[in-house]
Design an enzyme around this catalytic site. Structure first.
Site, PDB file in Angstrom:
ATOM      1  N   ASP A   1      -2.740  -8.069  -4.424  1.00  0.00           N
ATOM      2  CA  ASP A   1      -3.054  -6.915  -3.592  1.00  0.00           C
ATOM      3  C   ASP A   1      -3.648  -5.791  -4.431  1.00  0.00           C
ATOM      4  O   ASP A   1      -3.125  -5.468  -5.501  1.00  0.00           O
ATOM      5  CB  ASP A   1      -1.766  -6.431  -2.922  1.00  0.00           C
ATOM      6  CG  ASP A   1      -2.027  -5.664  -1.644  1.00  0.00           C
ATOM      7  OD1 ASP A   1      -3.183  -5.624  -1.212  1.00  0.00           O
ATOM      8  OD2 ASP A   1      -1.064  -5.117  -1.092  1.00  0.00           O
TER       9      ASP A   1
ATOM     10  N   LYS B   1     -11.778  -4.172   9.174  1.00  0.00           N
ATOM     11  CA  LYS B   1     -11.753  -5.014   7.977  1.00  0.00           C
ATOM     12  C   LYS B   1     -12.817  -6.094   8.046  1.00  0.00           C
ATOM     13  O   LYS B   1     -13.261  -6.509   9.120  1.00  0.00           O
ATOM     14  CB  LYS B   1     -10.381  -5.663   7.793  1.00  0.00           C
ATOM     15  CG  LYS B   1     -10.020  -6.703   8.858  1.00  0.00           C
ATOM     16  CD  LYS B   1      -8.642  -7.308   8.605  1.00  0.00           C
ATOM     17  CE  LYS B   1      -8.268  -8.302   9.713  1.00  0.00           C
ATOM     18  NZ  LYS B   1      -6.923  -8.870   9.517  1.00  0.00           N
TER      19      LYS B   1
ATOM     20  N   HIS C   1      -8.320  -1.285   1.007  1.00  0.00           N
ATOM     21  CA  HIS C   1      -7.367  -2.359   0.735  1.00  0.00           C
ATOM     22  C   HIS C   1      -8.154  -3.653   0.495  1.00  0.00           C
ATOM     23  O   HIS C   1      -9.099  -3.950   1.235  1.00  0.00           O
ATOM     24  CB  HIS C   1      -6.448  -2.616   1.930  1.00  0.00           C
ATOM     25  CG  HIS C   1      -5.772  -1.396   2.489  1.00  0.00           C
ATOM     26  ND1 HIS C   1      -4.405  -1.219   2.439  1.00  0.00           N
ATOM     27  CD2 HIS C   1      -6.263  -0.295   3.133  1.00  0.00           C
ATOM     28  CE1 HIS C   1      -4.085  -0.079   3.023  1.00  0.00           C
ATOM     29  NE2 HIS C   1      -5.195   0.506   3.456  1.00  0.00           N
TER      30      HIS C   1
ATOM     31  N   HIS D   1      -5.773  -1.763  -4.271  1.00  0.00           N
ATOM     32  CA  HIS D   1      -6.199  -0.607  -3.489  1.00  0.00           C
ATOM     33  C   HIS D   1      -7.131   0.243  -4.335  1.00  0.00           C
ATOM     34  O   HIS D   1      -6.802   0.584  -5.478  1.00  0.00           O
ATOM     35  CB  HIS D   1      -4.989   0.209  -3.024  1.00  0.00           C
ATOM     36  CG  HIS D   1      -4.108  -0.573  -2.106  1.00  0.00           C
ATOM     37  ND1 HIS D   1      -3.021  -1.297  -2.552  1.00  0.00           N
ATOM     38  CD2 HIS D   1      -4.184  -0.799  -0.767  1.00  0.00           C
ATOM     39  CE1 HIS D   1      -2.456  -1.917  -1.533  1.00  0.00           C
ATOM     40  NE2 HIS D   1      -3.144  -1.626  -0.445  1.00  0.00           N
TER      41      HIS D   1
ATOM     42  N   CYS E   1       0.798  -1.228   0.000  1.00  0.00           N
ATOM     43  CA  CYS E   1       0.000   0.000   0.000  1.00  0.00           C
ATOM     44  C   CYS E   1       0.836   1.287   0.000  1.00  0.00           C
ATOM     45  O   CYS E   1       0.460   2.249  -0.700  1.00  0.00           O
ATOM     46  CB  CYS E   1      -1.003  -0.002   1.144  1.00  0.00           C
ATOM     47  SG  CYS E   1      -0.409  -0.607   2.715  1.00  0.00           S
TER      48      CYS E   1
ATOM     49  N   ARG F   1       7.619 -10.831   5.480  1.00  0.00           N
ATOM     50  CA  ARG F   1       7.241 -10.605   6.871  1.00  0.00           C
ATOM     51  C   ARG F   1       8.037 -11.540   7.764  1.00  0.00           C
ATOM     52  O   ARG F   1       8.148 -12.736   7.488  1.00  0.00           O
ATOM     53  CB  ARG F   1       5.738 -10.800   7.061  1.00  0.00           C
ATOM     54  CG  ARG F   1       4.942  -9.802   6.234  1.00  0.00           C
ATOM     55  CD  ARG F   1       3.456  -9.937   6.394  1.00  0.00           C
ATOM     56  NE  ARG F   1       2.773  -9.029   5.472  1.00  0.00           N
ATOM     57  CZ  ARG F   1       1.469  -9.027   5.265  1.00  0.00           C
ATOM     58  NH1 ARG F   1       0.692  -9.878   5.912  1.00  0.00           N
ATOM     59  NH2 ARG F   1       0.928  -8.177   4.405  1.00  0.00           N
TER      60      ARG F   1
ATOM     61  N   GLN G   1       1.258 -11.201  -2.814  1.00  0.00           N
ATOM     62  CA  GLN G   1      -0.132 -10.833  -2.544  1.00  0.00           C
ATOM     63  C   GLN G   1      -0.824 -10.426  -3.836  1.00  0.00           C
ATOM     64  O   GLN G   1      -0.264  -9.685  -4.644  1.00  0.00           O
ATOM     65  CB  GLN G   1      -0.204  -9.645  -1.583  1.00  0.00           C
ATOM     66  CG  GLN G   1      -0.014  -9.972  -0.126  1.00  0.00           C
ATOM     67  CD  GLN G   1      -0.340  -8.770   0.729  1.00  0.00           C
ATOM     68  OE1 GLN G   1       0.136  -7.674   0.476  1.00  0.00           O
ATOM     69  NE2 GLN G   1      -1.143  -8.961   1.750  1.00  0.00           N
TER      70      GLN G   1
END
Length: 674
Positions: free
Chosen positions: A409, A493, A539, A411, A360, A389, A407
Site C-alpha cells: 500500500d 479510481k 492511494h 500514498h 491510509c 476485512r 497490502q
C-alpha cells in the site's frame, strides 16, 4: 432497425433478414434506453431498436435465464414439492434456488439435465403474461412462499431494497409471469414470476449443462431458510459451450487452493479461522521474494518505507470516513482499558479499538506529524500493511478473497498541479511491476460515483478527480472500460485488469485520487508563497494484496513458477548412492551463490525421484552417474521432460545462476540451454 407500431419485433427481425438460428440468431431487441424486449413484443408507436444476437453478452444472459426456467420446470416435474427461489443468469451460466427436504445428489442432477433435454426437445414457447393485480399473482402463487415474499415487497414499494436478481423476478413496473407453452397445443406446461425477457422458444437453447449444486441462504441472509442452489451453463452453440468447459477444466487444474496443498505452499487451518491463511516454508519463499522485490522497486521509484500497527482507536476511522462508510467490512470493535474499583464499579471508561481495514488513516498521521513544505512534495509513503476485512463467509475464497492480508500500500501526497504527473508515474510503475512478474495483457477500468449517498465530497471535486484519472488512462493507450458507481467513498479510481495465461481477468492494481481525506485530517503544506495549502492524496496498491497476487500467480503459472520465484530452484539427483557426495558438492556450490538447491539422498529409485520433483515443478534437476563424475559433468532434466547431458559442472552452475538472476519468466528447456 425500426419496429413499426402494431408489428412484433419478431416480424420486423424476420423481414430485415436476421438469422433465426445459430450463434447469430436474433434473440431479443434493445430499446434506446437499454430495455430488452422479447421478440413477441409489439410496440404501440414506431420504435428504434438494436437487435441482440445469441453470441453477445446480453444474448447469452437471455439464453441462460431461459435455461434457468427450463431447469426449474424440470426440478418441479421430478420433485413436485420443491419450492422456487430465484433463478438469474450469472457470469458464464445461471442458477436456481429451491427449498427441498433433502439436498440434491449427483444422480438427481443427472436426472434433472435429462428432463431438461426432454422439455427442450418437446418444443415450448416462452410467453409473457401480465398480472391484473398483486392479489391475482398471490392467488396463483399461493403455494410458493418465496415468490409471495417478493410480491409483498413489491406491494410495499420496496423495489429499491431488492438486489439485481430479485428485480429480475418482479421488475420495477408491472408484475408479469412467463409461461412455458407447448408449441403444438398451446397448453401451459409451467410458469414463473418473471420480468423477462426470454428467448422465443426452446429451440434457441442448443447447448446447456447442469454443473453442480450448493447450499445458499434465501436472499443471502443466514437468518433465512437454507435452500439448494443448482448451477448450470448455457451457450449459443455446442462449440462455444465445449470451449467454455475446456477452459473450466483448465481452471480447475490451475486452482491455487489445490496447487497450494500439492506444492506445500499454504493452508487454511480451521483452528485459526476462515479467510486467514498460513504460509508454509515453500510458500514463504515465494512471498518473501515478492515482498523483497516490490520493496526495492518502491524505493527505486521514490517511496519511503514506513510501518504502522494492526489496530487503532475507532475514532481514527471515524475521522477517515471508514466508519460509517466502510463499517460493514470492518471487524467488530475490541473494548479494552476499562478500570474498576474494588466494588466492581467502572472508574475509567475503556476505549474501542478496531482492526484496521486500510492503511491510509495511519499514513495521514505520519504526514501530519510535523509541518510540511511544498519542497517535500510529492511525498510518497509505502508499507506492507496488514489489514483485516470482514468478508462474508460465502465470498471467502482461497488466497483471492481473504479476511487478513498484506497490502503493498502506498500514498502519494502532492499539490493539485502535481496530481496528473504523479498518477501517470504510478500507472507506469504498476504496469512495469506486473510485467516483471509475467503478466502483460491489461485493460483499465474507471470507477466513478453515482447518485447514491455512499460518497463524500463535492461534485466539483469528483468531476476534477475523474477528469484527471480519465485523461491519464486514455493517454496510456490501453482499453478503458467505465464502472459507474464503483468508486471508493472518497474518490474515483483506475483499476488495472490483467488477463492470465488462460484469458481470465483479475482486478489487480488500483490508483485512487482523494480530495476528501486530506480535508478530514486537516493536512496541509506551506506553499511557495507562504500560504497554507491542502495536499491531494493518491492511494495506490500495486498487487492489491500479496496473498491475492500470489494466488493469481499460482493459477497463471499453474504452479510452475519462474526460476526466480520457485521455492526450490534446483534438485540434485544421484543415479546411485556412489554419486551422493558429488551431487552434494554441486548443490553446496549453488547455495553459496544464493540458489535454492537441494540434494535428494532418499532411497527411492532415480526414476521415482525425477517424477516426484517433476510433480513439484522444480525447474532444474541435475542428474549425475558414474560417467558424469569421471567427466566432471552433470545432466540437466527440465520440467517439460527434455534433457541435456554431459554439461561441465562450472558451465551448469553459471547457467543456473544467470537464469535465476535474470528474473526471466519463461521456463528453461533443453533447447533454451544449448
Amino acid at each position: 432497425m425500426k419496429v413499426p407500431a402494431g408489428t412484433s419485433a419478431q416480424t420486423a427481425v424476420n423481414e430485415a433478414g436476421f438469422e433465426q438460428k445459430g450463434p447469430q440468431a436474433a434473440v431479443v431487441v434493445r430499446e434506446d434506453d437499454g430495455t430488452l424486449r422479447d421478440l413477441a413484443w409489439v410496440p404501440e408507436t414506431d420504435a428504434e431498436v438494436a437487435v441482440v444476437t445469441a453470441d453477445t453478452p446480453d444474448g447469452r444472459a437471455v439464453i441462460r435465464h431461459s435455461a434457468a426456467h427450463i431447469m426449474a420446470q424440470a426440478v418441479q416435474d421430478l420433485h413436485p414439492d420443491a419450492k422456487l427461489g430465484i433463478g438469474p443468469p450469472v457470469t458464464d451460466g445461471f442458477y436456481y434456488d429451491f427449498a427441498v427436504d433433502e439436498p440434491f445428489t449427483p444422480e438427481d442432477l443427472q436426472a434433472i439435465e435429462k428432463r431438461m433435454k426432454q422439455i427442450i426437445k418437446s418444443g415450448q414457447r416462452f410467453s409473457r403474461r401480465k398480472y391484473a393485480s398483486l392479489d391475482e399473482a398471490r392467488a396463483e402463487l399461493a403455494g410458493e412462499p418465496f415468490k409471495l415474499e417478493l410480491i409483498d415487497d413489491k406491494g410495499a414499494g420496496t423495489d429499491a431494497d431488492l438486489d439485481r436478481s430479485e428485480v429480475m423476478e418482479i421488475g420495477d413496473g408491472e408484475l408479469t409471469a412467463y409461461d412455458n407453452l407447448n408449441m403444438r397445443t398451446g397448453e401451459r406446461m409451467w410458469s414463473d414470476l418473471c420480468r423477462g425477457p426470454h428467448v422465443p422458444s426452446t429451440r434457441y437453447l442448443p447447448a446447456y449443462k447442469v454443473t453442480r449444486n450448493a447450499a445458499a441462504y434465501w436472499r443471502g441472509n443466514d437468518k433465512n431458510p437454507q435452500l439448494q442452489r443448482i448451477y448450470g451453463t448455457a451457450w449459443e452453440s455446442t462449440e462455444a459451450q465445449d470451449a467454455y468447459l475446456e477452459r473450466l477444466a483448465e481452471a480447475e487444474k490451475r486452482d491455487h487452493r489445490k496447487l497450494g496443498a500439492e506444492l506445500d505452499l499454504f493452508s487454511f487451518p480451521d483452528e485459526i479461522g476462515s479467510g486467514l491463511p498460513v504460509f508454509h516454508p515453500k510458500g514463504g519463499v515465494i512471498k518473501r521474494e515478492m515482498e523483497d522485490y516490490v520493496r526495492r522497486r518502491h524505493i527505486e521509484e521514490g517511496f519511503e518505507y514506513v510501518g504502522t500497527p494492526h489496530i487503532a482507536k475507532d475514532g481514527l476511522f471515524h475521522t477517515s470516513g471508514h466508519l460509517p462508510y466502510y463499517a460493514e467490512t470492518m471487524f467488530p470493535p475490541l473494548h479494552v482499558d476499562v478500570e474498576y474499583d474494588d466494588q466492581g464499579q467502572v472508574t475509567k471508561a475503556g476505549s474501542e479499538y478496531r482492526l484496521k481495514a486500510m492503511n491510509c488513516p495511519m499514513h495521514n498521521l505520519i504526514y501530519r506529524s510535523r509541518g510540511r513544505s511544498y519542497r517535500e512534495l510529492p511525498l510518497r509513503l509505502f508499507e506492507f500493511g496488514h489489514v483485516y476485512r470482514y468478508e462474508q463467509s460465502g465470498v471467502v475464497h482461497g488466497l483471492t478473497r481473504v479476511r487478513g492480508f498484506a497490502q503493498d500500500d502506498s500514498h502519494s501526497y502532492v499539490t493539485r498541479e502535481q496530481a496528473p504527473a504523479e498518477i501517470r508515474h504510478l500507472l507506469n510503475f504498476v504496469l512495469s511491476l506486473l510485467r516483471d512478474f509475467g503478466m502483460d495483457d491489461f485493460y483499465l477500468e474507471l470507477s466513478t460515483r453515482d447518485d447514491s449517498d455512499k460518497f463524500i465530497g463535492s461534485q466539483e471535486q469528483w468531476d476534477e478527480a475523474t477528469r484527471v484519472l480519465e485523461e491519464v488512462a486514455i493517454e496510456s493507450g490501453l482499453e478503458l472500460v467505465p464502472d459507474p458507481g464503483g468508486a471508493a467513498y472518497y474518490g474515483p479510481k483506475i483499476s488495472v485488469q490483467a488477463r492470465d495465461a488462460i484469458g481470465r481477468t483479475w482486478q489487480m492494481s488500483t490508483i485512487q485520487l482523494d480530495f476528501n481525506q486530506p480535508a478530514r485530517f486537516e493536512l496541509e503544506y506551506q506553499a511557495a508563497d507562504g500560504t497554507r495549502q491542502e495536499p491531494v492524496m493518491i492511494h495506490s496498491a500495486k498487487f492489491g494484496s500479496i496473498e491475492r497476487f500470489l494466488g493469481v500467480l499460482t493459477e497463471h503459472y499453474a504452479g510452475a513458477f519462474p526460476v526466480w520465484l520457485s521455492p526450490v530452484q534446483v534438485v540434485g539427483i544421484p543415479i546411485s548412492g556412489e554419486q551422493g557426495d558429488y551431487i552434494q558438492d554441486i548443490v553446496d556450490r549453488l547455495r553459496s551463490k544464493g540458489i535454492r538447491a537441494e540434494a535428494d539422498h532418499s532411497d527411492d529409485r532415480m526414476q521415482k525421484k525425477v517424477r516426484t520433483h517433476t510433480l513439484q515443478k522444480v525447474p532444474f534437476m541435475l542428474l549425475a552417474g558414474g560417467k558424469d563424475v569421471e567427466a566432471g559433468a552433470v545432466s540437466f532434466r527440465f520440467r517439460d521432460g527434455t534433457q541435456r547431458n554431459g554439461v561441465p559442472v562450472d558451465e551448469a552452475i553459471a547457467y543456473i545462476t544467470d537464469w535465476a538472476q535474470s528474473r526471466r519468466n519463461d521456463a528453461p528447456t533443453a533447447e533454451a540451454s544449448e
